[in-house]
Design a protein around this motif. Sequence first.
Motif, PDB file in Angstrom:
ATOM      1  N   ALA A 199      45.791  44.044  39.019  1.00  9.08           N
ATOM      2  CA  ALA A 199      45.193  43.134  38.328  1.00  9.08           C
ATOM      3  C   ALA A 199      44.208  42.451  38.678  1.00  9.08           C
ATOM      4  O   ALA A 199      43.347  41.849  38.334  1.00  9.08           O
ATOM      5  CB  ALA A 199      46.179  42.167  37.793  1.00  9.08           C
ATOM      6  N   CYS A 200      44.091  42.304  40.169  1.00  6.75           N
ATOM      7  CA  CYS A 200      43.116  41.519  40.907  1.00  6.75           C
ATOM      8  C   CYS A 200      41.993  42.430  41.073  1.00  6.75           C
ATOM      9  O   CYS A 200      41.977  43.692  41.066  1.00  6.75           O
ATOM     10  CB  CYS A 200      43.783  41.423  42.361  1.00  6.75           C
ATOM     11  SG  CYS A 200      45.507  40.470  42.424  1.00  6.75           S
ATOM     12  N   PRO A 201      40.931  41.592  41.099  1.00 10.65           N
ATOM     13  CA  PRO A 201      39.461  42.534  41.395  1.00 10.65           C
ATOM     14  C   PRO A 201      39.680  43.297  42.413  1.00 10.65           C
ATOM     15  O   PRO A 201      39.915  43.108  43.584  1.00 10.65           O
ATOM     16  CB  PRO A 201      38.509  41.173  41.554  1.00 10.65           C
ATOM     17  CG  PRO A 201      39.228  40.101  41.032  1.00 10.65           C
ATOM     18  CD  PRO A 201      40.684  40.439  41.237  1.00 10.65           C
ATOM     19  N   GLN A 202      39.040  44.372  41.881  1.00 12.72           N
ATOM     20  CA  GLN A 202      39.057  45.603  42.736  1.00 12.72           C
ATOM     21  C   GLN A 202      37.997  45.402  44.295  1.00 12.72           C
ATOM     22  O   GLN A 202      38.450  45.681  45.341  1.00 12.72           O
ATOM     23  CB  GLN A 202      38.676  46.945  42.331  1.00 12.72           C
ATOM     24  CG  GLN A 202      39.442  47.530  41.180  1.00 12.72           C
ATOM     25  CD  GLN A 202      40.765  47.904  41.506  1.00 12.72           C
ATOM     26  OE1 GLN A 202      41.111  48.544  42.361  1.00 12.72           O
ATOM     27  NE2 GLN A 202      41.775  47.477  40.582  1.00 12.72           N
ATOM     28  N   ASP A 203      37.242  44.504  44.185  1.00  8.15           N
ATOM     29  CA  ASP A 203      36.372  44.398  45.229  1.00  8.15           C
ATOM     30  C   ASP A 203      36.636  43.410  46.299  1.00  8.15           C
ATOM     31  O   ASP A 203      36.273  43.336  47.269  1.00  8.15           O
ATOM     32  CB  ASP A 203      34.787  43.894  44.643  1.00  8.15           C
ATOM     33  CG  ASP A 203      35.028  42.657  43.860  1.00  8.15           C
ATOM     34  OD1 ASP A 203      35.981  42.528  43.188  1.00  8.15           O
ATOM     35  OD2 ASP A 203      34.216  41.636  43.855  1.00  8.15           O
ATOM     36  N   LEU A 204      37.900  42.514  45.990  1.00  5.07           N
ATOM     37  CA  LEU A 204      38.428  41.876  46.947  1.00  5.07           C
ATOM     38  C   LEU A 204      39.197  42.669  47.980  1.00  5.07           C
ATOM     39  O   LEU A 204      39.451  42.074  48.930  1.00  5.07           O
ATOM     40  CB  LEU A 204      39.321  40.829  46.269  1.00  5.07           C
ATOM     41  CG  LEU A 204      38.775  39.734  45.424  1.00  5.07           C
ATOM     42  CD1 LEU A 204      39.995  38.899  44.750  1.00  5.07           C
ATOM     43  CD2 LEU A 204      37.815  38.948  46.139  1.00  5.07           C
ATOM     44  N   ILE A 205      39.618  43.905  47.781  1.00  2.00           N
ATOM     45  CA  ILE A 205      40.389  44.730  48.529  1.00  2.00           C
ATOM     46  C   ILE A 205      39.601  46.049  48.642  1.00  2.00           C
ATOM     47  O   ILE A 205      39.671  46.769  47.643  1.00  2.00           O
ATOM     48  CB  ILE A 205      41.687  44.989  48.075  1.00  2.00           C
ATOM     49  CG1 ILE A 205      42.575  43.675  47.774  1.00  2.00           C
ATOM     50  CG2 ILE A 205      42.331  45.901  49.185  1.00  2.00           C
ATOM     51  CD1 ILE A 205      43.913  44.033  47.300  1.00  2.00           C
ATOM     52  N   GLN A 206      38.997  46.460  49.653  1.00  2.00           N
ATOM     53  CA  GLN A 206      37.927  47.592  49.770  1.00  2.00           C
ATOM     54  C   GLN A 206      39.087  48.885  49.678  1.00  2.00           C
ATOM     55  O   GLN A 206      40.150  48.720  50.041  1.00  2.00           O
ATOM     56  CB  GLN A 206      37.406  47.586  51.361  1.00  2.00           C
ATOM     57  CG  GLN A 206      36.368  46.438  51.585  1.00  2.00           C
ATOM     58  CD  GLN A 206      35.249  46.412  50.467  1.00  2.00           C
ATOM     59  OE1 GLN A 206      34.932  47.668  50.199  1.00  2.00           O
ATOM     60  NE2 GLN A 206      34.809  45.315  50.034  1.00  2.00           N
ATOM     61  N   VAL A 207      38.351  49.909  49.473  1.00  2.00           N
ATOM     62  CA  VAL A 207      39.256  51.162  49.024  1.00  2.00           C
ATOM     63  C   VAL A 207      39.994  51.501  50.602  1.00  2.00           C
ATOM     64  O   VAL A 207      41.346  52.050  50.342  1.00  2.00           O
ATOM     65  CB  VAL A 207      38.337  52.144  48.829  1.00  2.00           C
ATOM     66  CG1 VAL A 207      39.231  53.689  48.568  1.00  2.00           C
ATOM     67  CG2 VAL A 207      37.595  51.868  47.315  1.00  2.00           C
ATOM     68  N   LYS A 253      36.596  40.149  29.115  1.00  2.00           N
ATOM     69  CA  LYS A 253      37.513  39.351  30.044  1.00  2.00           C
ATOM     70  C   LYS A 253      37.660  40.057  31.347  1.00  2.00           C
ATOM     71  O   LYS A 253      38.163  39.390  32.013  1.00  2.00           O
ATOM     72  CB  LYS A 253      38.783  39.077  29.262  1.00  2.00           C
ATOM     73  CG  LYS A 253      38.901  38.263  28.173  1.00  2.00           C
ATOM     74  CD  LYS A 253      40.350  38.354  27.519  1.00  2.00           C
ATOM     75  CE  LYS A 253      40.405  37.327  26.271  1.00  2.00           C
ATOM     76  NZ  LYS A 253      41.756  36.916  25.923  1.00  2.00           N
ATOM     77  N   ILE A 254      37.179  41.181  31.282  1.00  2.00           N
ATOM     78  CA  ILE A 254      37.191  42.157  32.780  1.00  2.00           C
ATOM     79  C   ILE A 254      36.182  41.564  33.623  1.00  2.00           C
ATOM     80  O   ILE A 254      34.989  41.201  33.180  1.00  2.00           O
ATOM     81  CB  ILE A 254      37.362  43.566  32.687  1.00  2.00           C
ATOM     82  CG1 ILE A 254      36.184  44.047  31.788  1.00  2.00           C
ATOM     83  CG2 ILE A 254      38.504  43.686  31.643  1.00  2.00           C
ATOM     84  CD1 ILE A 254      36.285  45.368  31.734  1.00  2.00           C
ATOM     85  N   SER A 255      36.283  41.758  34.813  1.00  2.00           N
ATOM     86  CA  SER A 255      35.229  41.268  35.983  1.00  2.00           C
ATOM     87  C   SER A 255      34.112  42.557  36.002  1.00  2.00           C
ATOM     88  O   SER A 255      34.387  43.421  35.435  1.00  2.00           O
ATOM     89  CB  SER A 255      35.982  41.284  37.595  1.00  2.00           C
ATOM     90  OG  SER A 255      36.468  42.644  37.821  1.00  2.00           O
ATOM     91  N   THR A 256      33.056  42.089  36.423  1.00  2.00           N
ATOM     92  CA  THR A 256      31.733  42.730  36.522  1.00  2.00           C
ATOM     93  C   THR A 256      32.298  44.165  37.318  1.00  2.00           C
ATOM     94  O   THR A 256      31.789  45.195  36.969  1.00  2.00           O
ATOM     95  CB  THR A 256      30.993  42.108  37.135  1.00  2.00           C
ATOM     96  OG1 THR A 256      30.596  40.734  36.589  1.00  2.00           O
ATOM     97  CG2 THR A 256      29.541  42.929  37.336  1.00  2.00           C
ATOM     98  N   THR A 257      32.895  43.973  38.489  1.00  2.00           N
ATOM     99  CA  THR A 257      33.222  45.302  39.232  1.00  2.00           C
ATOM    100  C   THR A 257      34.126  46.208  38.357  1.00  2.00           C
ATOM    101  O   THR A 257      34.056  47.309  38.382  1.00  2.00           O
ATOM    102  CB  THR A 257      34.338  44.949  40.384  1.00  2.00           C
ATOM    103  OG1 THR A 257      33.283  43.832  41.219  1.00  2.00           O
ATOM    104  CG2 THR A 257      34.542  46.009  41.229  1.00  2.00           C
ATOM    105  N   GLN A 258      35.063  45.571  37.673  1.00  2.00           N
ATOM    106  CA  GLN A 258      35.951  46.408  36.760  1.00  2.00           C
ATOM    107  C   GLN A 258      35.030  47.171  35.621  1.00  2.00           C
ATOM    108  O   GLN A 258      35.368  48.224  35.176  1.00  2.00           O
ATOM    109  CB  GLN A 258      36.955  45.776  35.979  1.00  2.00           C
ATOM    110  CG  GLN A 258      38.128  45.496  37.144  1.00  2.00           C
ATOM    111  CD  GLN A 258      39.216  44.552  36.570  1.00  2.00           C
ATOM    112  OE1 GLN A 258      38.835  43.623  35.595  1.00  2.00           O
ATOM    113  NE2 GLN A 258      40.461  44.923  36.555  1.00  2.00           N
ATOM    114  N   LYS A 259      33.843  46.443  35.004  1.00  2.00           N
ATOM    115  CA  LYS A 259      33.031  46.769  34.247  1.00  2.00           C
ATOM    116  C   LYS A 259      32.228  48.112  34.936  1.00  2.00           C
ATOM    117  O   LYS A 259      31.964  49.165  34.004  1.00  2.00           O
ATOM    118  CB  LYS A 259      32.036  45.698  33.717  1.00  2.00           C
ATOM    119  CG  LYS A 259      32.628  44.694  32.727  1.00  2.00           C
ATOM    120  CD  LYS A 259      31.712  43.815  32.100  1.00  2.00           C
ATOM    121  CE  LYS A 259      32.187  42.748  31.447  1.00  2.00           C
ATOM    122  NZ  LYS A 259      31.423  41.744  30.898  1.00  2.00           N
TER     123      LYS A 259
END
Length: 1492
Positions: free
Chosen positions: A768-776, A1341-1347
């Motif tokens: 659920a948390c934005p993917q860009d907050l945690i690098q791969v 409702k989803i974040s830009t990174t998820q888009k």
Amino acid sequence: CSSLIALVLVISAENIQAAGGSPVSWEHFFHSLMLYHQHLRRDLPSADSMHYRHLPLRGITQRELDGLVAFLQLITTIVKWSENARLALCEHPQWTPVVVMLGLLQCSIPPVLKAELLETLTAFGKSPEIAASLWQSLEYTQILQTVRVPSQRQAAGIEVELNEIESRCEEYPLTRAFCRLLSTLVESSFPANLGAGLRPPGFDPYLQFLRDSVFLRFPSRAYRRAAEKWEVAEVVLEVFHKLLRDYEPQPDDFMDQAVELQGEELIAYKPPGFNLMFHLLNDSPMLALCLSLLEEGVKQLDTYAHFPGKKHLEKAVEHCLGLLNLTLQKENLFMDLMRESHSSFIATPLEQLLQGFNPSTRKADHVVNIARYLYHGSTNPELAFESAKILCCISRYPNIQLKLVGDFTHDQNVSQKLMAGFVECLDTEDAEELVQMEDEPVPEKKLAQIRHETRVHILSLLINSMELKPPNLALYLLGYELKKPVTTTNLQDAGVLGCPRSCLHAVLNILEKGTEGRTGPVAVRESPHLAELCYQVIYQLCACSETSGPTMRYLRTSQGFLFSQLQHLPFIVSDHEISALNQMSWLMKTASIELRVTSLNRQRSHTQRLLRLLLNDVPVKSYAGDGEGGLEEETKSVSGFLHFDTVSKVRRKILSILDSIDFSQEVLEPLQLDFFDRAQMEQVITNCEHKNQRGQTVCNVKLLHRVLLAEVNALQGMAAIGQRPLLLEEINTVLQHVVERNKLRQCLHAKRHVLESWRQLVEIILTACPQDLIQVEDRQLIIRDLLQDLHDKILDDDAAQELMPVVSGAVFTLTAHLSQSIRTEQTQPPAAPGPGPSDSQYVPVLDGNFTTPPGSESIAAGFASIGDSSLHIVLKKLLDFILTTVVKASRMMRSTIMVSLLCMLYVINVIKFTERIYSAKNSMWERLTAPEDAFSKLQRESMMIIESYGAGLMEVVCRDACDGHEIGRMLALAVLDRIVVIDKQQHWLLYLSSSGYLKVLVDSLEQEDITLQSMLNPQPPLLKALYIYESKMAFLTRVAKNQQGALELLRTGVIVKLAQCQVYDMRPEMDSQGMFGMKDPSGFIPAPVERYRQILLPALQLCQVILTSSVTQQQQAAAQVIQFLINHSDAIQAILRCQEFSVGSLQELALLTGIISKAALPVILTGVKKVVFKANYIKAFDPLTSQQRQCLGLLNRFGGSDRLRHLKLQEESAQGDRVSKKEEAELAVQQICANVMEYCQALLLYSAPTAQHTICLFTPSLSEAVARDGTRPEMQSSVTPYWRLPGLGVIVYLLKQSASDFFRYYESHRQINNKLQNVEQLPPDEIKELCQSVVSAGVDKISTTQKYTLARRHLIKQINSRAKLLSLCSCILSNGEICLFILWRHLEYYLLHCTPTDTQDSLLSAGTTFRGRRPQDSHSVDSNPDARSFGLSRVSQNDIDQLQNDVASSFGETLQKKLLDIEGLYCKVRSRYTFIQALVRRIRGLLRTTRS
């Protein structure tokens, strides 16, 4: 001290008696009592004339009376506190004090003396042995008259004393003493057959006296001392409370039990608890008096003034509240048994009776009166405790919540006072939680424990009410809006904007104490159970949809609650492990909700702050008092987790929480009993088990104690009395064992709870948390650490088996996210598991011409962060977990573990597949001579790890694949599918074959034939069999892609089994409006036609793959496939003749033409004819010949300009994703054309070595190619018969169309790839449109990174689709140069070797068309080689001349240049050079040749 006094008195009595006697001795006292008894007994009047009035005392003076009273008080004190003295005096053979006292009670003596005698008997009755005989003596002496003698004219006994003497004197010592005697006897021993033989046995006469004569009339009697009124109420209510406390409803209570008395059958009395329940569950005088007493009590307490009998009033109110509480606890069972017995009793639930009308106030305020006692919690904690228990009980009922809220809020003053009462009880500072109550606790300790229990019940009330729909009591007590929507509540600190202090402020205050320091919340250590309930209240407020918004907003902005609490995790409280685990569970669940909500609302600073706290491996500074992070913090990402510098590392908090959970659990030793039977004891314990509010099955220790104690008390005889201490000791042993067993179950439940919460928190962090907050890279390292720690804990020998299901779910979650993280790191998605073109070469079509997609350079670096060794460790531990738990695992758990293994295997396959894609730009020689790359090494080493587990692992997976639950079988087949892909040494394939598992899978196809037939019914049963069939066929197809696997399948006769299945012949009708075309209204169950295709298509795919892979046994494979086609010829011809142009029909044709093009070649048919069919060759191959003709006829439908019309119709009829449907249709049409052209090429190559003996498959007509704008004449728009041969114009048109399609797809492929490389630069509207193709709703409702991630996913899907189409176009154009070769061969024959039959009669004149032979003559080639045509009758000179002119105009420079460009673009990438240029040159030469 009392024992010592008694002993001294007894010894001195013996010594004095020997010396001559003295007045101060037991002997003197008891002898005097006996003399009084004898003297007064002679003066007793007869029963007929006795009015039970006291005559003038002739034997007892006032001084003697005072002495007797003093003596009785002394003996009462000694006997009360010394059990040894009690038993010694009672069993004295000369004194017989109990008998003498009972005799005196029958004499005419003052009520004061009778009262003292009863008090002394009460002290003796504390011993169960004496109490049992006292009951019988009471019945015999008729102190309370329970038997009416027929000759007796009036009543006698204590009831007369009460009504005629005590009432006149306005003093009631005898009544109070009698009630205390009954109270003691009821508690010590209660014989069920009391009064048997003289009357119907039971306690009913005593209860009737207590209820009707004492309790119901005590308010109306006159009292000389005001305090005595409440003393009477206290003692009688104490008896009621004990009777109801010890009562457990039984089915027999609702049946009338007949007893025989003096030859007459009478109805036995009901148990006293039953009668009390019946009166309290009806609008009876007893209930009315109880409620009136509660009202009177709270009014008196509200005056805060001292009055006579205050303490006794408080005790009476306490007993009264206890009666209501016990009734509420037992009413559900009572009413259930009453309904089941179909008795005539009528009862109303007490919670509804409490809503009744109050006659004194003319309001329905009974519950309000009960709640008002909470306001006196500081001065009367016992009353507040009982009040809280009642309110907690009635808070579970949803039908009275609205009424309760209305009653509580009707009067503003009362409402504020009630709120203050609840808050005051929660704010109590001196409350203390005791783990084990002492035998005689200090009064201060006892009050502290009571105050603590009051807080617990108030919190339980809030929890119960919050589970009900609003408005409810919890919303009122916690300060939420009741008159407006709850979501509009604006919570504030107490005193801000006029906000009163509510229970929410009190709960937060309990939890916040101590959070500023390092030790953490004080309540966690000092009041763990209370803290647990507080955390649960906060969680439920955050989880409820109505209260979540206001609560989380208040906690986030005003309190900083979650951060200040989470930074102290984990909670380590050694003495309260269960409560500490539950505290962490509720807190982690609340944190999960917070992370989810802040992520949805894009509150990045809050999300990032909590993520750093949970995931950071460097020390985190305290954020106490900070509501939000600064701008600098917000711009940072959680990639700062990994600092390879001098900063000291700490353990991640999410791992520390896992460390705090002890997976081991001690096992209790079995019960060792000396007196009780162990099996019967276990049965009794089981009967006392119930489910508590948390759903845990625990034993009711109090009930078990009562049951065992009653069993011991029922024993008779001196032997039983002598063994009583030993029996009581063994009962204590049993109770301690049950307490430990309950604790063990509660501990396991708490560990499961905290593990579930931990897994939920991890899932929220990863999904659920934005993917860009945690690098791969960081994400993979975190998952690796979690997996390794989780496996280490669960693989410990002492790990509890009960935790395995939760751990398996967590392992699946983590492995799935590890797989997803690796996929996210790649731009190209991996091939999906299962059959299909996943391993085809379509993806790297243009990799040599485009720039490398973004992210490919970082592949090695990305996996370096997690490391191959880490993946190997995770894989090993997962395999250990499988083999450890496979025996004891449930179906669901086995399925979960298999999914986890599948995810890990998928990771390995994804890595290899991705590397293969990006290395496609290298030449074939470079790829062959290149050293082993890192990914190949990882795959090889992973397979070595799997093989190191030997046959044990193979047996587990293979057994699950062949037998077991449906889901488990499907997952096991998928695991085998993945393993077979990476098993280069084919060890697993050999094991499958040698152990017979492969044969079992193949044989099951025939066994499931009937079940699959039922799947085609308009209303099918469950589709589980269909899904298992698809999984099985997918695995067999995977096996067949290997040459050795295909041979093994041929040995098992898989195609023979498929040929014998009748389900393939049950092709439903194609009418969309008919029964078999109708879809399920829910949309879940496919239409029968679609279900048929789900069955047929896997079989066709398997046949096609076996034909391709069976290089050494090609004729054997072809023979079996041909037999399959012949056995199901009706269905096959129906498919070939089908005029429907849906995607499903086109896919059927694509697979079928591929099979025919490989199996029905002349050289194969010749071999098959010799081996298999022999004499019946022609008859057997008639259906096959027809199928070959129909395949060639497909070119008229799909190779010419008709294709555009069909694709347009398909696009118009498509629903849902039109672009996807159109691309699938185009792909299928291209595949059909490629298969038919491949078949034609093979026929030309196998039929004749030179052009002079060529079989002509196409007529010399280019009408398709020369038609203007690609449209056909109107006369040819009708369906062409399948036996009519197509013209060469189809070939030329196919060349033109394929060349145009290739460049169209090429350009589209390039544009989409450019978009993929620059997703961030695309317009927002286009990004939104791409996302909506993947997710139908919620894009905003989803974040830009998820888009961006969703847009990339859709673009990758489009790229792969274009790559497939490009590959097929290239197949038609360059894979063997089929089209050009066929065109050149036919032109060479027609222009150089064909002899015109009639130069005057043109085939094209007068509207005539080519006349093809019937299907029966299609195989006349072998018998008539001079015909040189495949069904061609005659060709004229004009036809040949027209052919030369049309080819010259159609096959111009433009088309030739396109073909050469395609050769340069595509074919060189694949490390091979084609003969397109040579064939083009030869065709040019033919067109320039002049016939001689």
